[in-house]
Design a protein around this motif. Structure first.
Motif, PDB file in Angstrom:
ATOM      1  N   THR A 211      18.924 -26.723 -30.265  1.00 42.92           N
ATOM      2  CA  THR A 211      20.173 -26.018 -29.953  1.00 42.92           C
ATOM      3  C   THR A 211      20.347 -24.772 -30.809  1.00 42.92           C
ATOM      4  O   THR A 211      20.655 -23.686 -30.314  1.00 42.92           O
ATOM      5  N   PHE A 212      20.133 -24.925 -32.122  1.00 40.49           N
ATOM      6  CA  PHE A 212      20.420 -23.837 -33.063  1.00 40.49           C
ATOM      7  C   PHE A 212      19.576 -22.594 -32.752  1.00 40.49           C
ATOM      8  O   PHE A 212      20.088 -21.475 -32.742  1.00 40.49           O
ATOM      9  N   ASN A 213      18.286 -22.814 -32.480  1.00 41.90           N
ATOM     10  CA  ASN A 213      17.387 -21.684 -32.230  1.00 41.90           C
ATOM     11  C   ASN A 213      17.783 -20.891 -30.992  1.00 41.90           C
ATOM     12  O   ASN A 213      17.510 -19.695 -30.904  1.00 41.90           O
ATOM     13  N   THR A 214      18.406 -21.541 -30.033  1.00 44.41           N
ATOM     14  CA  THR A 214      18.802 -20.807 -28.824  1.00 44.41           C
ATOM     15  C   THR A 214      20.242 -20.286 -28.935  1.00 44.41           C
ATOM     16  O   THR A 214      20.545 -19.209 -28.427  1.00 44.41           O
ATOM     17  N   ASP A 215      21.108 -21.017 -29.629  1.00 44.31           N
ATOM     18  CA  ASP A 215      22.520 -20.587 -29.708  1.00 44.31           C
ATOM     19  C   ASP A 215      22.743 -19.436 -30.686  1.00 44.31           C
ATOM     20  O   ASP A 215      23.642 -18.615 -30.490  1.00 44.31           O
ATOM     21  N   LEU A 216      21.954 -19.379 -31.762  1.00 45.42           N
ATOM     22  CA  LEU A 216      22.218 -18.392 -32.805  1.00 45.42           C
ATOM     23  C   LEU A 216      21.834 -16.987 -32.340  1.00 45.42           C
ATOM     24  O   LEU A 216      20.734 -16.766 -31.831  1.00 45.42           O
ATOM     25  N   THR A 217      22.753 -16.042 -32.518  1.00 39.16           N
ATOM     26  CA  THR A 217      22.485 -14.653 -32.159  1.00 39.16           C
ATOM     27  C   THR A 217      21.884 -13.927 -33.357  1.00 39.16           C
ATOM     28  O   THR A 217      22.461 -13.940 -34.451  1.00 39.16           O
ATOM     29  N   LEU A 218      20.733 -13.294 -33.137  1.00 41.27           N
ATOM     30  CA  LEU A 218      20.044 -12.586 -34.213  1.00 41.27           C
ATOM     31  C   LEU A 218      20.919 -11.438 -34.720  1.00 41.27           C
ATOM     32  O   LEU A 218      21.464 -10.671 -33.941  1.00 41.27           O
ATOM     33  N   ASN A 219      21.089 -11.352 -36.045  1.00 37.98           N
ATOM     34  CA  ASN A 219      21.918 -10.298 -36.629  1.00 37.98           C
ATOM     35  C   ASN A 219      21.433 -10.020 -38.048  1.00 37.98           C
ATOM     36  O   ASN A 219      21.453 -10.902 -38.904  1.00 37.98           O
ATOM     37  N   GLY A 220      20.985  -8.783 -38.275  1.00 33.25           N
ATOM     38  CA  GLY A 220      20.398  -8.433 -39.569  1.00 33.25           C
ATOM     39  C   GLY A 220      21.388  -8.382 -40.716  1.00 33.25           C
ATOM     40  O   GLY A 220      20.992  -8.286 -41.873  1.00 33.25           O
ATOM     41  N   GLN A 221      22.691  -8.442 -40.425  1.00 32.90           N
ATOM     42  CA  GLN A 221      23.687  -8.388 -41.499  1.00 32.90           C
ATOM     43  C   GLN A 221      24.203  -9.768 -41.868  1.00 32.90           C
ATOM     44  O   GLN A 221      25.172  -9.906 -42.611  1.00 32.90           O
ATOM     45  N   LYS A 222      23.564 -10.799 -41.323  1.00 32.14           N
ATOM     46  CA  LYS A 222      23.961 -12.166 -41.658  1.00 32.14           C
ATOM     47  C   LYS A 222      22.757 -12.900 -42.212  1.00 32.14           C
ATOM     48  O   LYS A 222      21.636 -12.711 -41.735  1.00 32.14           O
ATOM     49  N   SER A 223      23.007 -13.722 -43.218  1.00 33.43           N
ATOM     50  CA  SER A 223      21.937 -14.509 -43.810  1.00 33.43           C
ATOM     51  C   SER A 223      22.352 -15.981 -43.787  1.00 33.43           C
ATOM     52  O   SER A 223      23.430 -16.331 -44.281  1.00 33.43           O
ATOM     53  N   VAL A 224      21.516 -16.805 -43.185  1.00 33.89           N
ATOM     54  CA  VAL A 224      21.824 -18.235 -43.049  1.00 33.89           C
ATOM     55  C   VAL A 224      20.856 -19.016 -43.937  1.00 33.89           C
ATOM     56  O   VAL A 224      19.642 -18.775 -43.882  1.00 33.89           O
ATOM     57  N   ILE A 225      21.385 -19.908 -44.768  1.00 34.95           N
ATOM     58  CA  ILE A 225      20.519 -20.742 -45.608  1.00 34.95           C
ATOM     59  C   ILE A 225      20.850 -22.202 -45.307  1.00 34.95           C
ATOM     60  O   ILE A 225      21.998 -22.630 -45.484  1.00 34.95           O
TER      61      ILE A 225
END
Ligand code: 13P
Length: 296
Positions: free
Chosen positions: A66-80
């Motif tokens: 789910t996460f890989n498809t739901d998450l929108t790529l954005n260079g100003q956000k960092s997810v850990i």
């Protein structure tokens, strides 16, 4: 167009206003606020997902479907994402290649020792070797159940720095400390006792600070975005007054405690908050992705 300065809606912004940190513009009557101006060098918004002692491989598989498809790529956000340590490699292998610049893996705790006869412990070097980028130190439950003092947190932070990891150092006051008006002194003591020898790394922006309102966890009380902001402002002022302007500009401060898709936008809009430390909601792929996508 509405303008929001440091979390408050205003009708006019003067050039030269010294307290400006973040300015948001709102297109239309009820559209989302968009960040148009930010002071201090930090342009990235951080989302730290602490899974605690949850998930086995099959659950990790379905999370990333789910996460890989739901998450929108954005260079100003960092997810850990902070999974249980035995799954560091596994979680890293599950992150979709196109998201690997945005999503990284962290360890929930590390040993204060470098290596040797310390049964059950995991060193900073081992975490790095498993693909970790960040070590979380002093999380509320580690302090409560395993007795980590500020001094021990300082030793662990030093280990993380030596292994070229970044770190998230967690601080926060409990209910009786808050009721006794000790919020500021507790937070400042947690900062000074653990970070005293590590100012260089704060200057470099390698140590993030996370505020966890212990008084609002499992007590029936709620920490409002304003409550979180007040504590994060204490943290940032301590950094400016005790470390340097450089560290003040470079050190992200995160807020934790019941962060959800419903309140994330208000929390992030606060002037001294650069991201969220998310527990429960980060274990649900759809909620965590929605929360990250939601922030403009
Ligand atoms: P919740 O987001 O579940 O309140 O947990 C916060 C936390 O403990 C982060 O480490």
């Amino acid at each position: 167009m509405a303008i929001n300065v440091n979390g408050t809606n205003v009708t006019k912004v003067s050039i030269g206003e010294t307290s400006l940190n973040k300015v948001y513009a709102r297109i239309g009557e009820s559209g989302a606020y968009v960040l148009v101006f930010s002071v201090g060098g930090i342009r990235v918004i951080y989302f730290a997902g602490n899974w605690k002692m949850n998930k086995i491989k099959s659950e990790i598989d379905s999370f990333f479907e789910t996460f890989n498809t739901d998450l929108t790529l954005n260079g100003q956000k960092s997810v850990i994402i902070f999974p249980p340590a035995c799954y560091l490699d596994y979680v890293k292998s599950k992150i979709a290649p196109n998201l690997s610049g945005m999503v990284s893996v962290g360890i929930q705790d590390i040993s204060a020792r470098k290596s040797g006869a310390y049964t059950g412990q995991i060193s900073a070097n081992m975490a790095k070797d498993c693909g970790c980028s960040v070590a979380m130190i002093g999380e509320a439950e580690v302090r409560e159940y395993f007795g980590d003092t500020n001094a021990v947190c300082g030793e662990k932070l030093a280990m993380a720095m030596q292994s070229n990891l970044k770190a998230i150092y967690c601080v926060g006051e409990n209910l009786s400390e808050r009721d006794n008006g000790q919020t500021q002194s507790v937070i400042e003591t947690q900062l000074s006792e653990a970070l005293g020898d590590l100012y260089t790394y704060l200057n470099e922006g390698r140590i993030m600070i996370a505020y966890e309102p212990l008084w609002a966890i499992g007590t029936g009380k709620t920490a409002t975005p304003q409550d979180l902001e007040e504590a994060c402002e204490i943290i940032r002022l301590w950094i400016r007054n005790h470390v340097s302007d450089e560290a003040y500009g470079n050190s992200p401060v995160l807020a934790g405690g019941s962060v959800t898709p419903a309140n994330i936008q208000q929390i992030i809009a606060m002037p001294d908050i650069n991201g969220g430390l998310v527990g429960g909601a980060s274990t649900y792929a759809d909620r965590f992705a929605a929360m990250i996508n939601e922030v403009q």
